[in-house]
Design a protein around this motif. Structure first.
Motif, PDB file in Angstrom:
ATOM      1  N   UNK A  58       0.770  -1.339   0.057  1.00 14.61           N
ATOM      2  CA  UNK A  58      -0.015  -0.036   0.159  1.00 14.61           C
ATOM      3  C   UNK A  58       1.004   1.179  -0.206  1.00 14.61           C
ATOM      4  N   UNK A  59       0.364   2.295  -0.627  1.00 12.08           N
ATOM      5  CA  UNK A  59       1.120   3.624  -0.778  1.00 12.08           C
ATOM      6  C   UNK A  59      -0.118   4.587  -0.300  1.00 12.08           C
ATOM      7  N   UNK A  60       0.130   5.291   0.466  1.00 14.77           N
ATOM      8  CA  UNK A  60      -0.566   6.385   0.892  1.00 14.77           C
ATOM      9  C   UNK A  60       0.031   7.882   0.508  1.00 14.77           C
ATOM     10  N   UNK A  61      -0.420   8.486  -0.298  1.00 13.87           N
ATOM     11  CA  UNK A  61      -0.111   9.598  -0.838  1.00 13.87           C
ATOM     12  C   UNK A  61      -0.547  11.014  -0.843  1.00 13.87           C
ATOM     13  N   UNK A  62       0.159  12.177  -0.976  1.00 14.25           N
ATOM     14  CA  UNK A  62      -0.477  13.338  -0.906  1.00 14.25           C
ATOM     15  C   UNK A  62      -0.951  13.744  -2.115  1.00 14.25           C
ATOM     16  N   UNK A  63      -1.527  14.720  -2.492  1.00 16.92           N
ATOM     17  CA  UNK A  63      -2.047  15.387  -3.842  1.00 16.92           C
ATOM     18  C   UNK A  63      -0.903  15.090  -4.951  1.00 16.92           C
ATOM     19  N   UNK A  64      -0.055  15.704  -4.860  1.00 12.43           N
ATOM     20  CA  UNK A  64       1.148  15.535  -6.058  1.00 12.43           C
ATOM     21  C   UNK A  64       1.735  14.201  -6.139  1.00 12.43           C
ATOM     22  N   UNK A  65       1.780  13.514  -5.112  1.00  7.28           N
ATOM     23  CA  UNK A  65       2.309  12.141  -5.214  1.00  7.28           C
ATOM     24  C   UNK A  65       1.443  11.188  -5.725  1.00  7.28           C
ATOM     25  N   UNK A  66       0.284  11.325  -5.421  1.00  2.70           N
ATOM     26  CA  UNK A  66      -0.838  10.152  -5.952  1.00  2.70           C
ATOM     27  C   UNK A  66      -1.015  10.704  -7.680  1.00  2.70           C
ATOM     28  N   UNK A  67      -1.033  11.927  -7.798  1.00  2.00           N
ATOM     29  CA  UNK A  67      -1.178  12.169  -9.277  1.00  2.00           C
ATOM     30  C   UNK A  67       0.186  11.758 -10.206  1.00  2.00           C
ATOM     31  N   UNK A  68       1.209  11.985  -9.530  1.00  2.00           N
ATOM     32  CA  UNK A  68       2.459  11.561 -10.249  1.00  2.00           C
ATOM     33  C   UNK A  68       2.539   9.942 -10.385  1.00  2.00           C
ATOM     34  N   UNK A  69       2.312   9.429  -9.209  1.00  2.00           N
ATOM     35  CA  UNK A  69       2.403   7.714  -9.344  1.00  2.00           C
ATOM     36  C   UNK A  69       1.532   7.283 -10.348  1.00  2.00           C
ATOM     37  N   UNK A  70       0.372   7.943 -10.205  1.00  3.17           N
ATOM     38  CA  UNK A  70      -0.711   7.272 -11.236  1.00  3.17           C
ATOM     39  C   UNK A  70      -0.319   7.662 -12.780  1.00  3.17           C
ATOM     40  N   UNK A  71       0.126   8.710 -12.897  1.00  4.44           N
ATOM     41  CA  UNK A  71       0.462   9.205 -14.188  1.00  4.44           C
ATOM     42  C   UNK A  71       1.818   8.366 -14.940  1.00  4.44           C
ATOM     43  N   UNK A  72       2.431   8.033 -13.811  1.00  2.00           N
ATOM     44  CA  UNK A  72       3.639   7.167 -14.298  1.00  2.00           C
ATOM     45  C   UNK A  72       3.486   5.809 -14.717  1.00  2.00           C
ATOM     46  N   UNK A  73       2.148   5.183 -14.109  1.00  2.62           N
ATOM     47  CA  UNK A  73       1.781   3.971 -14.617  1.00  2.62           C
ATOM     48  C   UNK A  73       0.576   3.838 -15.532  1.00  2.62           C
ATOM     49  N   UNK A  74       0.452   5.171 -16.232  1.00  4.51           N
ATOM     50  CA  UNK A  74      -0.720   5.313 -17.293  1.00  4.51           C
ATOM     51  C   UNK A  74      -1.991   5.235 -16.828  1.00  4.51           C
ATOM     52  N   UNK A  75      -2.027   6.100 -15.688  1.00  3.52           N
ATOM     53  CA  UNK A  75      -3.492   6.298 -15.141  1.00  3.52           C
ATOM     54  C   UNK A  75      -3.887   7.621 -14.845  1.00  3.52           C
ATOM     55  N   UNK A  76      -4.850   8.169 -15.378  1.00  7.28           N
ATOM     56  CA  UNK A  76      -5.383   9.772 -15.166  1.00  7.28           C
ATOM     57  C   UNK A  76      -6.603   9.493 -14.370  1.00  7.28           C
ATOM     58  N   UNK A  77      -6.561  10.718 -13.296  1.00 10.80           N
ATOM     59  CA  UNK A  77      -7.818  11.077 -12.747  1.00 10.80           C
ATOM     60  C   UNK A  77      -8.576  12.032 -13.372  1.00 10.80           C
ATOM     61  N   UNK A  78      -9.999  12.174 -13.146  1.00 11.11           N
ATOM     62  CA  UNK A  78     -10.732  13.232 -13.611  1.00 11.11           C
ATOM     63  C   UNK A  78     -11.706  13.392 -12.387  1.00 11.11           C
ATOM     64  N   UNK A  79     -12.436  14.329 -12.529  1.00  7.06           N
ATOM     65  CA  UNK A  79     -13.473  14.661 -11.203  1.00  7.06           C
ATOM     66  C   UNK A  79     -14.576  13.610 -11.393  1.00  7.06           C
ATOM     67  N   UNK A  80     -14.854  12.833 -12.568  1.00  6.53           N
ATOM     68  CA  UNK A  80     -15.676  11.777 -12.710  1.00  6.53           C
ATOM     69  C   UNK A  80     -15.357  10.369 -12.242  1.00  6.53           C
ATOM     70  N   UNK A  81     -13.861  10.413 -12.366  1.00  2.00           N
ATOM     71  CA  UNK A  81     -13.340   9.016 -12.270  1.00  2.00           C
ATOM     72  C   UNK A  81     -12.016   8.872 -12.501  1.00  2.00           C
ATOM     73  N   UNK A  82     -11.452   7.712 -12.426  1.00  2.00           N
ATOM     74  CA  UNK A  82     -10.216   7.263 -12.765  1.00  2.00           C
ATOM     75  C   UNK A  82     -10.131   6.262 -13.782  1.00  2.00           C
ATOM     76  N   UNK A  83      -9.356   6.444 -14.904  1.00  2.00           N
ATOM     77  CA  UNK A  83      -9.345   5.782 -16.207  1.00  2.00           C
ATOM     78  C   UNK A  83      -7.668   5.253 -16.501  1.00  2.00           C
ATOM     79  N   UNK A  84      -7.794   4.306 -17.071  1.00  2.00           N
ATOM     80  CA  UNK A  84      -6.469   3.732 -17.577  1.00  2.00           C
ATOM     81  C   UNK A  84      -6.252   4.421 -19.075  1.00  2.00           C
TER      82      UNK A  84
END
Length: 89
Positions: A58-84
């Protein structure tokens, strides 16, 4: 706060071995800006040949860390959801 008293959970697997470990993503806010990322790892059992067990990292992240880690593995966040993200060939 999350309305309804529940958190959404997303499960991602990665085709073509682009990433070995599947993941779960649980955003903690309604805008999906921070949250928990869980990597599901297959670990070889020490006592039994050809047997594996699952380990959850498990990794618990700050806002910037969460966005950076997801982006590095090809996942994007939006206000509506999270997509690959789709990989280009």
């Amino acid at each position: 706060s999350t309305t309804g008293g529940f958190l959404r959970q997303y499960h991602f697997i990665f085709p073509n071995n682009s990433r070995k470990d599947p993941i779960f993503v649980v955003p903690f806010d309604e805008c999906n800006q921070t949250g928990l990322i869980t990597y599901i790892k297959e670990i070889q059992n020490e006592n039994e040949e050809n047997k594996t067990r699952k380990s959850f990292v498990h990794t618990l992240n700050s806002c910037s860390g969460f966005q950076r880690k997801l982006g590095a593995i090809g996942i994007t966040t939006t206000n509506q959801g999270i997509i690959q993200q789709e990989k280009e060939n």
